[in-house]
Design an enzyme around this catalytic site. Structure first.
Site, short mmCIF file in Angstrom:
data_model
loop_
_atom_site.label_atom_id
_atom_site.label_comp_id
_atom_site.label_asym_id
_atom_site.label_seq_id
_atom_site.Cartn_x
_atom_site.Cartn_y
_atom_site.Cartn_z
N SER A 123 51.27 -42.95 9.41
CA SER A 123 51.36 -44.49 9.42
C SER A 123 50.34 -44.76 9.35
O SER A 123 49.77 -44.55 10.59
CB SER A 123 52.49 -45.27 9.69
OG SER A 123 52.10 -46.72 9.92
N GLY A 124 49.05 -44.96 8.41
CA GLY A 124 47.86 -45.44 8.57
C GLY A 124 46.71 -44.46 8.34
O GLY A 124 45.44 -44.94 8.42
N THR A 128 48.75 -45.52 1.25
CA THR A 128 48.73 -47.27 0.25
C THR A 128 46.98 -47.44 -0.42
O THR A 128 46.92 -48.07 -1.11
CB THR A 128 48.32 -48.29 1.32
OG1 THR A 128 49.92 -48.41 1.88
CG2 THR A 128 48.89 -49.81 0.12
N ASN A 173 48.68 -49.62 11.25
CA ASN A 173 48.34 -50.48 10.97
C ASN A 173 48.19 -51.31 10.71
O ASN A 173 49.86 -51.82 10.40
CB ASN A 173 49.20 -49.07 9.71
CG ASN A 173 48.27 -49.80 7.59
OD1 ASN A 173 47.37 -50.44 8.29
ND2 ASN A 173 48.97 -49.20 7.08
N SER A 176 50.17 -52.25 6.84
CA SER A 176 51.56 -51.49 7.07
C SER A 176 52.58 -51.26 5.48
O SER A 176 53.52 -52.56 5.92
CB SER A 176 52.15 -50.47 8.37
OG SER A 176 53.10 -49.41 8.03
N SER A 177 52.94 -50.63 5.11
CA SER A 177 53.76 -50.78 4.02
C SER A 177 55.46 -50.88 5.00
O SER A 177 55.27 -49.72 5.25
CB SER A 177 53.60 -50.05 2.63
OG SER A 177 52.47 -49.31 2.86
N GLY A 400 54.74 -43.43 6.29
CA GLY A 400 54.41 -42.68 6.12
C GLY A 400 54.89 -42.18 8.02
O GLY A 400 55.63 -43.22 8.36
N GLU A 402 56.53 -41.99 11.48
CA GLU A 402 55.97 -43.79 12.12
C GLU A 402 56.36 -42.77 13.80
O GLU A 402 57.61 -42.11 13.95
CB GLU A 402 56.68 -44.89 12.09
CG GLU A 402 55.91 -45.38 12.00
CD GLU A 402 56.17 -46.67 11.20
OE1 GLU A 402 55.50 -47.66 9.77
OE2 GLU A 402 57.84 -46.56 11.49
#
Ligand SMILES: Nc1ncnc2c1ncn2[C@@H]1O[C@H](COP(=O)(O)OP(=O)(O)O)[C@@H](O)[C@H]1O
Ligand SMILES: [Mg+2]
Length: 1040
Positions: A123-124, A128, A173, A176-177, A400, A402
């Site tokens: 993540s981050g 994306t 993030n 973050s998605s 991602g 996490e």
């Protein structure tokens, strides 16, 4: 491209490679495959760090792209950059996400197959962002038309909408998605992006009602509250203050400096209109978002009976209004649950805790389903209705890996998903690569790698995996709790090397674990999950009553999301994790059917700071992303491989033996082909079914040659076709020309015939006219006569005499023109004479008058006269200087008019003497030098005799008053006619001149006579004849 430019291109590639080698100290190498110490993690890390500090965030491992999040805007995503990377071979330019995107696109175009780009990383790490960059690249680089631009805009703008509803700030993030996204971009055979389709995976719904400290709810809530227009907020019953809403403040960080909710709101508004959301869709959508906020603010109190009741109806009424549900129904739904007992339905009231739970469940369900509706709606807008065959490029941007301080069910699902994708990656790359070499019988040193299948199995194995245990616990009758789940797991999978709990752990590990925790040793690291909430979240129970209440909604979206057709059986729906598992299986299938490409994103630090490269953090990611293994496989392996038949099919035009058809086996064909292309033995290997090419440059050279050849072939085919077309056109033109020619010839022939007929008529008429030309003018000859006249006149005009002297040269006229001709001749002669006369000078005129006089005196009388005509007269023949001054003095008073040399013949003896004969006004003088020998006054001049022959003798007869006077003069003068004419004019004695024949008598002296005889002879002679006469013989002149 010709072979020269191909060579240049290869050189260029080599130069680039060399340049990148020389720049290596500063910027590292751009492809890890070129790393000397390719097995050293340190070297790998050094290279990555070096490049990161030079803002070179992209590095290749072969065709895999490693991207390190720069956490700052870099100037490498401009249109110019896109143009640079468009259509350029992968390794010719520095690594870039655009190079990858372009390579995927061109491979798809040339091989006409489907692809996907797997973007992974925690993540981050920038997944994306990477997927957006790829999409933007396609938006710019693909062919564009108005229609395609429309699709392109929708594809691009689907992002901000989905991000608003599906992304949130987390600790990892700021954007973050919170859902997984797989997007297909569909291309037509010309490479135009014609449509798209999005699959979404497991939205983290729990965020709607709860956020950890430092995190936010989904962006859209804050965007609405911050950016929504006054009217809209009023209509939704919202206040412009996110602090006011319970669902927005649990993380205690509604405001974040990196996020501008206001401007994001505008972007979303614009995007919604482009994706064709109607006014009412938008109204309903924000009605729902507002309802969720209102729901969150609904509070419950315990009533006297200990049950939940609404403490304040206001928020409930807003929900009722916005969702179009009768207030009463809603109220009951929020505070009661429906229980079906055998035949009747009973409503039992909630306790406050239950009511809060039911409320939150409702909020999550509403938001979750609305999100799905949103994805579907976007898909409708992106759908391509045309059924022609398309190829797709899939973009997988999924949450991602996490790890938080407290990890719950969501992290479990997310990390499981990453585990699955890692497995897919392993299968598609390392494992399959190794298996392939083995299968193809290529010598190969196998690379050890960590296969995470063991973890996948731990999670998903039937009956024994965590998912099975979880479901079992959820569905089991009796008191199942999160803790019973933990116990069950300890019991069933306690021995698994990747699973630990507080109870199972050794002394040291136990310290790091709470009692309610279990720990999984994921491929990417250890994650400790808190088991609390697992059952609930997995059940995702929405009380049936809640669903029924929603079904009554007038809000079109809610109505659509809670259809009355939804099975309402008592059978429980599939648990969340099972649904997720099957959706991942579906995704794996989708991906397996396509060609994979990878972007591996790396997060340089946890602080989201630019320029910071945390070695430990990056090393960890490099390890678990399997980059070292991938590199080792790449190094040992071959850059490119293709089935013989496919390779042959594509490149067979490059060798005369294999083009157009190869009769033997594909492998043999390829052998022949590469021999022709001059591949060196170390550059390739022949497998059982495939050819393996070690270096990309070998392939590029082949591909470039093919491109050149392709164009040549295309040109040939084109030329043939054009030839064919032109031939047809030519035939047509030829036919047309023949037709026109025929018509033209026909016309000309008809004209000719007419002309001939006319000519015959004219000739006939002419002949008839000729035959009757002497008859009086009549119809038959009138034209002929006119012709004759005209003809004669033209002839006459051309042959008119130039001078009067030629007047006899007048053309003979035809009979009918005789009279006219005579008249014309007369007029013309008059004209000529007139012209002549006008043209002569006075001198000439007087000369001519003299000549006329001469003529009247001698013409036809004296034989040599004609010869004199052409000899002009002079004023005098002796210039005054030649006359003796003495003489002049003597006769000056008489005015000398004319003088001429003469020969005087003595009267006695006829001796010739040269003398001057001078005519004055009064007399003629015979002068010998200074002596006047004889003066003859004109009055005493009796006459002048000349012969009729051609001599020049003249005899002046004088009268005598005195016997002493001298006698007649016998003279010979070369200018006889001139002298005599002068004399006759000066003395006015014209008639005195006599032309005689035979002989002339003259007076020697008074009373004594002499004779001059004239005769014609052979020669001119003057002599004294026997008879005493002067004989003058002159030659006969032929008369003219
Ligand atoms: N290529 C990039 N250039 C600049 N900033 C980036 C880039 N990639 C990521 N970032 C920054 O990192 C943040 C997180 O990236 P994101 O793609 O959302 O991560 P992920 O999707 O992997 O969780 C972005 O909001 C952005 O600020
Ligand atoms: Mg993301």
């Amino acid at each position: 491209m010709d072979s020269k430019s191909l060579e240049e291109r290869c050189n260029q590639i080599l130069r680039n490679m060399e340049a990148s080698l020389t720049a290596r100290d500063r910027v590292g190498i751009q492809d890890f495959v070129l790393l000397d110490a390719y097995t050293s993690e340190n070297a790998f890390l050094d290279n990555l760090r070096k490049r990161f500090h030079e803002n070179l965030i992209y590095t290749y491992i072969g065709t895999l792209l490693v991207s390190v999040n720069p956490y700052k805007e870099l100037d490498i995503y401009s249109k110019k950059q896109m143009d640079t990377y468009m259509g350029v071979n992968f390794f010719e330019l520095p690594p870039h996400i655009y190079a990858l995107a372009d390579n995927v696109f061109r491979t798809m175009q040339s091989e006409f197959n489907n692809h996907f780009i797997l973007i992974s990383g925690e993540s981050g790490a920038g997944k994306t962002e990477a997927s957006k960059k790829i999409l933007q690249f396609y938006a710019v680089s693909c062919p564009s038309t108005k229609l395609l631009n429309n699709v392109r805009d929708r594809l691009l703008l689907s992002n901000p909408v989905l991000e608003a509803f599906g992304n949130a700030k987390t600790l990892k993030n700021d954007n973050s998605s919170r859902f997984g996204k797989y997007m297909d971009i569909q291309f037509d055979h010309q490479g135009g992006a014609v449509g798209g389709h999005i699959l979404s995976y497991l939205l983290e719904k729990s965020r709607v009602v709860h956020q950890n400290h430092g995190e936010r709810n989904f962006h859209i809530f804050y965007q609405l509250v911050e950016g929504g227009e006054e009217d809209l907020l009023r209509w939704l019953g919202l206040e412009r203050n996110s602090q006011h809403y319970r669902y927005l403040v649990q993380g205690n960080c509604a405001k974040v400096s990196s996020i501008n909710d206001k401007s994001d709101w505008k972007t979303v508004q614009k995007a919604l209109s482009v994706i064709e959301f109607s006014e009412s869709d938008i109204e309903h959508l924000f009605g729902i978002i507002a309802s969720v906020l209102h729901l969150g603010n609904i509070k419950f109190e315990t009533d006297v009976r200990g049950y939940a009741s609404l403490s304040n109806n206001q928020e409930m009424h807003w929900v009722s209004k916005l969702l179009g549900i009768p207030a009463q129904v809603l109220q009951q739904g929020l505070t009661h649950r429906k229980i079906e007992a055998k035949t009747e339905e009973v409503f039992t009231p909630f306790s406050v805790d239950h009511a809060v739970y039911a409320r939150d469940a409702l909020a999550k369900a509403i938001y979750g389903r609305t999100f799905n509706w949103l994805v579907n709606k976007i898909n409708e807008s992106l759908a391509n209705k045309d059924s022609s065959r398309k190829t797709v490029i899939g973009l997988l941007d999924i949450y991602g890996f996490e790890v938080f301080n407290v990890n719950s069910f969501e992290q479990f699902c997310i990390n499981y998903c990453n585990e699955k994708l890692q497995q897919l990656f392993i299968q598609l790359t390392i494992k399959s690569e190794q298996e392939e070499y083995e299968m193809e019988g290529i010598e190969w040193e196998s690379v050890p790698y960590f296969n995470n299948k063991i973890i996948c199995d731990l999670v998903e194995e039937k009956h024994r995996g965590i998912i099975s245990l979880l479901d079992e616990e959820c569905l089991r009758p009796g008191e199942a709790t999160d803790l019973t789940l933990l116990e069950k797991m300890e019991e069933k999978i306690g021995g698994h090397p990747h699973f630990v709990t507080h109870k199972l752990a050794d002394q040291k590990t136990r310290k790091t674990l709470e009692r309610g925790d279990f720990r999984l040793l994921h491929y990417a690291g250890e994650v400790t999950y808190c088991v609390v909430g697992f059952l609930d979240k997995n059940n995702d129970l929405l009380y049936r009553n809640g669903k029924e209440v929603m079904r009554q909604s007038k809000n079109a979206i809610i109505k659509h999301c809670f259809p009355s057709s939804e099975p309402d059986t008592k059978r429980r729906p599939e648990t969340v994790v099972t649904q997720f598992k099957s959706s991942l299986v579906g995704l794996t299938e989708i991906l397996m059917s396509k060609e994979p490409w990878y972007v591996r994103c790396i997060k340089p630090n946890e602080a989201k700071q630019p320029g910071r490269f945390d070695d430990v953090l990056v090393r960890h990611q490099v390890k678990y992303l399997g980059l070292m293994e991938h590199l080792r496989v790449r190094r040992a392996g071959f850059a490119y491989r293709r089935k013989y038949d496919i390779f042959l099919q594509r490149y067979k035009p490059l060798c005369p033996d294999t083009w157009p058809n190869w009769k033997g086996s594909a492998a043999e064909g390829v052998k022949r082909l590469i021999k022709h292309l001059g591949y060196r033995p170390d550059e390739y290997k022949m497998g059982k079914t495939k050819i393996f090419i070690r270096h990309p440059r070998t392939l590029f050279a082949t591909e470039d040659a093919f491109q050149v050849c392709k164009h040549k072939l295309a040109t040939r085919i084109q030329a043939k076709y054009k030839g064919y077309r032109v031939k047809g056109d030519f035939q047509k033109q030829k036919d047309a020309a023949t037709k026109i020619e025929n018509c033209w010839r026909g016309m000309m022939a008809r004209k000719e015939r007419e002309k001939r007929a006319w000519a015959v008529k004219v000739i006939k008429k002419f002949i008839k006219g000729f035959m009757t030309r002497n008859n009086p003018a009549c119809i038959d000859n009138s034209e002929y006569l006119a012709y004759v006249r005209q003809n004669y006149l033209t002839r006459l005009k051309q042959s008119l005499p130039k001078t009067v002297l030629e007047k006899e040269a007048w053309p003979t006229p035809p009979p009918i023109m005789k009279e006219a001709s005579q008249l014309l001749k007369k007029i013309y002669i008059c004209h000529m004479v007139r012209k002549y006369v006008r043209g002569i000078t006075p001198q000439r005129k007087s000369q001519l008058l003299l000549k006329v006089q001469t003529s009247s005196m001698f013409k036809g009388k004296k034989e040599n006269y004609p010869f004199s005509v052409c000899r002009p007269f002079m004023d005098t023949r002796i210039s005054p200087e030649d006359i003796s001054i003495k003489v002049l003095q003597m006769i000056r008073h008489e005015h000398i008019k004319y003088s001429v040399p003469v020969v005087k013949y003595d009267r006695n003896g006829f001796r010739p003497r040269l003398r001057q004969l001078i005519f004055t006004q009064d007399a003629a003088y015979l002068v010998e030098e200074a002596k006047i020998k004889q003066r003859i006054d004109y009055s005493s001049l009796k006459g002048v005799s000349v012969s009729n022959l051609s001599d020049n003798f003249l005899i002046l007869h004088v009268t005598y008053d005195d016997i002493k006077q001298k006698g007649d003069l016998v003279l010979q003068c070369d200018y006889l006619f001139e002298a005599l004419t002068k004399l006759s004019v000066i003395a006015n004695k014209q008639n005195y001149i006599k032309v005689v024949q035979g002989s002339v008598r003259f007076d020697i002296q008074p009373g004594r006579e002499g004779f001059v005889d004239f005769k014609s002879g052979q020669e001119s002679m003057v002599y004294r004849a026997k008879n005493g006469h002067l004989m003058v013989e002159s030659t006969r002149t032929k008369s003219r």
